[in-house]
Design a protein around this motif. Structure first.
Motif, mmCIF file in Angstrom:
data_model
loop_
_atom_site.group_PDB
_atom_site.id
_atom_site.type_symbol
_atom_site.label_atom_id
_atom_site.label_comp_id
_atom_site.label_asym_id
_atom_site.label_seq_id
_atom_site.Cartn_x
_atom_site.Cartn_y
_atom_site.Cartn_z
ATOM 1 N N UNK A 1 -0.358 -14.458 0.419
ATOM 2 C CA UNK A 1 0.338 -14.208 1.679
ATOM 3 C C UNK A 1 1.300 -13.047 1.540
ATOM 4 N N UNK B 1 -0.509 -9.797 1.586
ATOM 5 C CA UNK B 1 -0.971 -9.516 2.947
ATOM 6 C C UNK B 1 0.175 -9.040 3.827
ATOM 7 N N UNK B 2 1.339 -9.710 3.696
ATOM 8 C CA UNK B 2 2.478 -9.365 4.548
ATOM 9 C C UNK B 2 2.958 -7.951 4.242
ATOM 10 N N UNK C 1 0.527 -5.624 5.855
ATOM 11 C CA UNK C 1 0.626 -5.721 7.317
ATOM 12 C C UNK C 1 1.845 -4.968 7.829
ATOM 13 N N UNK C 2 2.979 -5.165 7.173
ATOM 14 C CA UNK C 2 4.196 -4.505 7.643
ATOM 15 C C UNK C 2 4.122 -2.993 7.431
ATOM 16 N N UNK D 1 12.004 -9.088 -0.193
ATOM 17 C CA UNK D 1 11.191 -10.260 0.150
ATOM 18 C C UNK D 1 10.095 -10.488 -0.879
#
Lengths: 88, 240
Positions: free
Chosen positions: B219, B222-223, B226-227, B181
């Protein structure tokens, strides 16, 4: 504002990630099936383990989808409880 | 597509070092001089020297630089503590905060002409992901010992033959999805900018994509963090 930001982060993080997780699960399941078929059994069981692996991969994809939904609903419940407590 | 001009590669070539023309070099020296490696070192040097220059000595009344870092580090610390608890945060804060800052800077650097995002190479993102993946298993094993296997067994004993492959597949899928990703988003941004620049660079065609690129870069950083935090806290939690 802080709640909104938290919510937004959760949405972007998890829902933005779920698509590729789904695809990756299916590919890993099918790849594992093909590997068992071709390397372990030398193609004698040819399409069977591929299909079984594909099925497991699809189920694993759906499972990770549902996990995100469960976590979202749990978060919602927790938030509701917290707001109830602050209201009283 | 036109080849992008990367200034570090130009300098290295002028110095007589071999810069690979494909994505990865063949000899050890060529691999070290690959653009994603040299720009990784640039980002590392940038982070180190900026931090050194702005917060070389901490003061009771913070100045401009210290204020900025206090907001960044404090925000990250609060966010980690909310999601995975104080104990794990204190332990893994240096690693995760470094990942977040490194990925954010590495993504943003690709928007400047002459630079490239190290995260636009699968090697970089896969390395980061493998570290996160191994450390979440390490956390699980340390917390639960050998009964960590219950995480992969599902809720009921007669569901084990069904749940074990599913859990293993979805755990391995984390490795692929997390790395691809980040790599896919950043590589798409770089390629799109390159193509638009080649087609209509004189008419400012890449400008809207650059605006979008800033958003995507932040983003994605951050993702990723976060994950990682979510995986750590899941490994720490009890099995269902």
């Amino acid at each position: 504002m802080s709640d909104f930001k938290k919510e937004m982060m959760f949405l972007i993080g998890h829902y933005g990630h779920i698509g590729i997780t789904f695809v990756a699960s299916i590919f890993i399941g099918m790849g594992g099936g093909i590997l068992i078929d071709q390397k372990v059994f030398d193609g004698r069981t040819a399409p069977w383990f591929t299909f079984i692996g594909l099925a497991f991969g699809i189920v694993a994809g759906f499972k990770s989808l549902f996990e995100v939904l469960w976590r979202a609903s749990k978060n919602l419940e927790k938030d509701n409880n917290e707001t109830d407590k602050t209201d009283q | 597509m036109e080849h992008p001009i990367l200034f570090i590669s130009v300098i290295l070539e002028a110095l007589g070092l071999p810069v690979p023309h494909g994505p990865v070099g063949h000899t050890f020296l060529e691999q070290l001089c690959a653009p994603y490696m040299t720009y990784t070192w640039l980002v590392m040097a940038f982070l180190y020297f900026v931090a050194k220059l702005t917060v070389s000595d901490l003061e009771m009344v913070p100045g401009k630089g210290q204020n900025f870092w206090e907001i960044v580090i404090g925000g990250l610390d609060n966010f980690f503590a909310d999601n995975m608890g104080r104990k794990l945060t204190d332990e893994f804060f240096p690693m995760l905060a470094t990942f977040g800052l490194y990925i954010a800077v590495a993504n943003l650097i690709g928007l400047i002409p002459g630079f490239m995002s190290p995260t636009a190479s699968l090697n970089t993102t896969l390395a980061l992901t493998i570290i996160v993946w191994l450390s979440h298993h390490y956390i699980g094993l340390r917390e639960h010992g050998l009964s960590y296997y219950k995480h992969f067994m599902g809720p009921m004993w007669w569901l084990v033959p069904l749940m074990l492959p599913i859990e293993l597949i979805s755990n391995l899928a984390r490795l692929i999805s997390l790395s691809i990703r980040l790599f896919g988003n950043i590589m798409a941004k770089e390629t799109l900018l390159g193509i638009l620049f080649m087609l209509a660079g004189a008419f400012f065609a890449p400008l809207p994509i650059m605006l979008l690129g800033v958003l995507v870069s932040l983003v994605q950083a951050m993702v990723f963090v976060l994950l990682s935090v979510v995986y750590f806290s899941q490994a720490q939690d009890h099995a269902h």
